[in-house]
Scaffold this motif. Structure first.
Motif, short mmCIF file in Angstrom:
data_model
loop_
_atom_site.label_atom_id
_atom_site.label_comp_id
_atom_site.label_asym_id
_atom_site.label_seq_id
_atom_site.Cartn_x
_atom_site.Cartn_y
_atom_site.Cartn_z
N PHE A 177 0.84 -1.20 0.00
CA PHE A 177 0.00 0.00 0.00
C PHE A 177 0.87 1.25 0.00
O PHE A 177 0.65 2.18 -0.79
N SER A 178 1.87 1.29 0.85
CA SER A 178 2.75 2.46 0.95
C SER A 178 3.53 2.68 -0.33
O SER A 178 3.68 3.82 -0.80
N LEU A 179 4.03 1.58 -0.91
CA LEU A 179 4.80 1.70 -2.15
C LEU A 179 3.93 2.21 -3.29
O LEU A 179 4.33 3.13 -4.03
N VAL A 180 2.73 1.65 -3.43
CA VAL A 180 1.84 2.07 -4.52
C VAL A 180 1.44 3.53 -4.35
O VAL A 180 1.38 4.28 -5.32
N ARG A 181 1.21 3.94 -3.11
CA ARG A 181 0.85 5.34 -2.86
C ARG A 181 1.99 6.26 -3.30
O ARG A 181 1.75 7.30 -3.93
N GLU A 182 3.22 5.90 -2.99
CA GLU A 182 4.37 6.70 -3.42
C GLU A 182 4.47 6.74 -4.94
O GLU A 182 4.74 7.78 -5.53
N LEU A 183 4.26 5.60 -5.57
CA LEU A 183 4.35 5.54 -7.04
C LEU A 183 3.28 6.41 -7.69
O LEU A 183 3.54 7.08 -8.69
N ARG A 192 12.25 5.29 -10.89
CA ARG A 192 13.24 5.42 -9.81
C ARG A 192 13.11 4.29 -8.79
O ARG A 192 14.04 4.01 -8.03
N TYR A 193 11.93 3.65 -8.78
CA TYR A 193 11.67 2.60 -7.79
C TYR A 193 11.91 1.20 -8.36
O TYR A 193 11.54 0.21 -7.75
N LYS A 194 12.53 1.12 -9.52
CA LYS A 194 12.68 -0.17 -10.20
C LYS A 194 13.40 -1.22 -9.37
O LYS A 194 13.16 -2.42 -9.51
N ASN A 195 14.28 -0.76 -8.54
CA ASN A 195 15.06 -1.72 -7.74
C ASN A 195 14.32 -2.22 -6.50
O ASN A 195 14.82 -3.10 -5.79
N HIS A 196 13.17 -1.65 -6.24
CA HIS A 196 12.39 -2.12 -5.09
C HIS A 196 11.90 -3.54 -5.38
O HIS A 196 11.40 -3.83 -6.48
N PRO A 197 12.03 -4.44 -4.42
CA PRO A 197 11.65 -5.85 -4.68
C PRO A 197 10.19 -6.06 -5.05
O PRO A 197 9.85 -7.08 -5.64
N ARG A 198 9.32 -5.09 -4.73
CA ARG A 198 7.89 -5.26 -5.02
C ARG A 198 7.40 -4.26 -6.09
O ARG A 198 6.21 -4.01 -6.22
N TYR A 199 8.37 -3.71 -6.83
CA TYR A 199 8.05 -2.72 -7.86
C TYR A 199 7.10 -3.27 -8.92
O TYR A 199 6.09 -2.67 -9.25
N ARG A 204 1.76 -3.61 -11.34
CA ARG A 204 0.67 -4.47 -11.80
C ARG A 204 -0.65 -4.04 -11.15
O ARG A 204 -1.70 -4.02 -11.80
N LEU A 205 -0.60 -3.66 -9.88
CA LEU A 205 -1.80 -3.20 -9.19
C LEU A 205 -2.29 -1.88 -9.78
O LEU A 205 -3.48 -1.70 -10.01
N ILE A 206 -1.36 -0.97 -10.07
CA ILE A 206 -1.74 0.32 -10.66
C ILE A 206 -2.38 0.11 -12.03
O ILE A 206 -3.37 0.76 -12.37
N ARG A 207 -1.84 -0.81 -12.82
CA ARG A 207 -2.39 -1.07 -14.14
C ARG A 207 -3.81 -1.65 -14.06
O ARG A 207 -4.58 -1.56 -15.02
N SER A 208 -4.16 -2.25 -12.93
CA SER A 208 -5.50 -2.83 -12.79
C SER A 208 -6.56 -1.77 -12.48
O SER A 208 -7.75 -2.05 -12.56
N PHE A 209 -6.14 -0.55 -12.13
CA PHE A 209 -7.09 0.51 -11.80
C PHE A 209 -7.81 1.00 -13.06
O PHE A 209 -7.22 1.04 -14.15
N SER A 419 3.67 1.29 -18.36
CA SER A 419 3.05 -0.03 -18.56
C SER A 419 4.04 -1.17 -18.42
O SER A 419 3.73 -2.30 -18.80
N VAL A 420 5.22 -0.91 -17.84
CA VAL A 420 6.22 -1.97 -17.67
C VAL A 420 5.64 -3.09 -16.83
O VAL A 420 5.06 -2.84 -15.77
#
Length: 420
Positions: A177-183, A192-199, A204-209, A419-420
């Motif tokens: 939740f926190s990561l998606v909110r930042e994105l 910039r967040y590509k290296n985050h393990p849950r990026y 994928r969650l954002i694309r589902s919106f 859309s990555v």
């Protein structure tokens, strides 16, 4: 003698075509309604629908037996499921506990009234506060409660806020939740967040919106009924009319006094109407044959060649404007899909190349381009010139790209990254 007879037939057909031009102009889905306008005051003619018959053949017999035993159209209508509109669904949700007071409900209803067709809020909170005798802060708090309504994202002011609303209604753990909110807050710089393990999971969650949030409630395009079919039959390409959906005109004069002037006039009207419908069929069939002849390579998988309305007009000995009306709102189905008849008439860039062929080539190039390095208009221009052996200017490529609703190379690069 034959020449005189030919001229007489031609004059008769031209007069019929002029008198019943609306029949030629109407699309197949509107043809029955157009015919009905001519038959409403003629007691000796009846238009029998085939669209209704084709529709009813797709409904199970058991369902029809359970329907009210009146007309077939009423049975079909009884089986139709009425979908609730976006506003109906929202109104049902304006109730406790989310909106417990009469004032909060009044404010919520005002917010709904200020939603645009995409589901975004376009009103003024201050104005709503004044109308509801409340404060702007209270009205804004109530708007924020829309993040809990269905469909998710409704009532937001923009895409970013809509995504945040949809995030609030999603089911994910606190870290995601926190990561998606930042994105979402920094969507343009999400790489910039590509290296985050849950990026990848977050993107994928954002694309589902849903974007826009009311996309599921957009008015659906009506089904297209083609007038013509061009299909391969036993190794040969042939043109066929869509007779299955053509209405039938029935003339009933069994009990009529055919010597009466009124009756004679109405029977003549009816016969002219039948002639006009037959002419419509013959005209469109001939147009289909000519399109097949001119665009044979297209039906074999090639590109659309230059073809002008004048080419058909000369064959029919009619003005190009008449041919233009004849092909308006008409469609052709082939193994490559359904196409409007007008799409086969394109401006020639040179004797062998049409702008439609170039547009198709541009669309195909962009579809298959390298996402990390989208093609610029200059590069597209070079490829087009090499492909077709012609000279063009960059602004023409830019115009075609915009007509195809394709973003610029820099904008496409951003979209690809998102859309990555």
């Amino acid at each position: 003698m034959k020449l005189r007879q030919s001229l007489q037939n031609k004059t008769k057909l031209s007069a019929t075509l002029k008198s019943w031009l609306p029949i030629l102009q109407s699309g197949l889905s509107d043809l029955e309604e157009t015919l009905g306008e001519f038959t409403s005051e003629n007691p000796y003619i009846e238009v029998q629908s085939k669209i209704e018959t084709n529709l009813s053949s797709k409904i199970p017999k058991k369902s029809l037996e359970r329907a009210p035993k009146n007309s077939l159209s009423e049975k079909i209508e009884a089986l139709t499921i009425q979908e609730d509109s976006l506003y109906d669904i929202l109104y049902e949700q304006i109730a406790p506990p989310l909106f417990p007071t009469a004032t909060s409900q009044k404010i919520a209803l005002k917010i709904i009234e200020n939603l645009n067709e995409e589901g975004y809020f376009e009103g003024e909170i201050e104005k709503i506060a004044l109308e509801c005798e409340s404060s702007s802060e209270s009205c804004e708090k109530i708007r924020q409660r829309f993040s809990r309504l269905e469909p998710p994202g409704i009532g937001a002011k923009d895409v970013r806020e809509s995504f945040l609303f949809q995030l609030d209604s999603s089911e994910c753990d606190d870290e995601l939740f926190s990561l998606v909110r930042e994105l979402i807050e920094e969507l343009e710089y999400h790489t910039r967040y590509k290296n985050h393990p849950r990026y990848v999971e977050a993107m994928r969650l954002i694309r589902s919106f849903k974007n826009p949030p009311a996309i599921d409630f957009f008015e659906k395009e009506p089904d297209i009924i083609p007038d013509l079919f061009v299909h391969d039959s036993s190794g040969q390409i042939e043109v066929r009319l869509n007779d299955a959906y053509y209405p039938t005109i029935v003339l009933d004069t069994a009990r009529a006094d055919k010597k009466h002037e009124y009756v004679k006039a109405k029977i003549k009207e009816a016969k002219d109407l039948i002639d006009a419908l037959d002419m419509r069929k013959a005209t469109l069939y001939k147009i289909g044959l000519m399109i097949l002849e001119y665009q044979y390579d297209f039906f074999m998988g090639g590109e659309i060649r230059p073809m002008k309305l004048k080419d058909l007009a000369e064959e029919f000995n009619h003005a190009p404007s008449t041919i233009s009306r004849a092909i308006a709102s008409k469609y052709l189905e082939c193994n490559r899909g359904i196409f409007s008849l007008k799409s086969f008439f394109s401006t020639a860039i040179d004797e062998e190349t049409s702008n439609a062929a170039i547009k198709d080539y541009i669309a195909d190039m962009v579809k298959n381009e390298e996402r990390g390095k989208p093609l610029s208009d200059i590069k597209i221009l070079q490829n087009v010139e090499n492909k077709f052996g012609i000279k063009m200017v960059r602004r023409t490529i830019t115009k075609y790209r915009k007509q195809l609703n394709i973003a610029s190379s820099s904008e496409r690069k951003k979209l690809y990254e998102i859309s990555v």
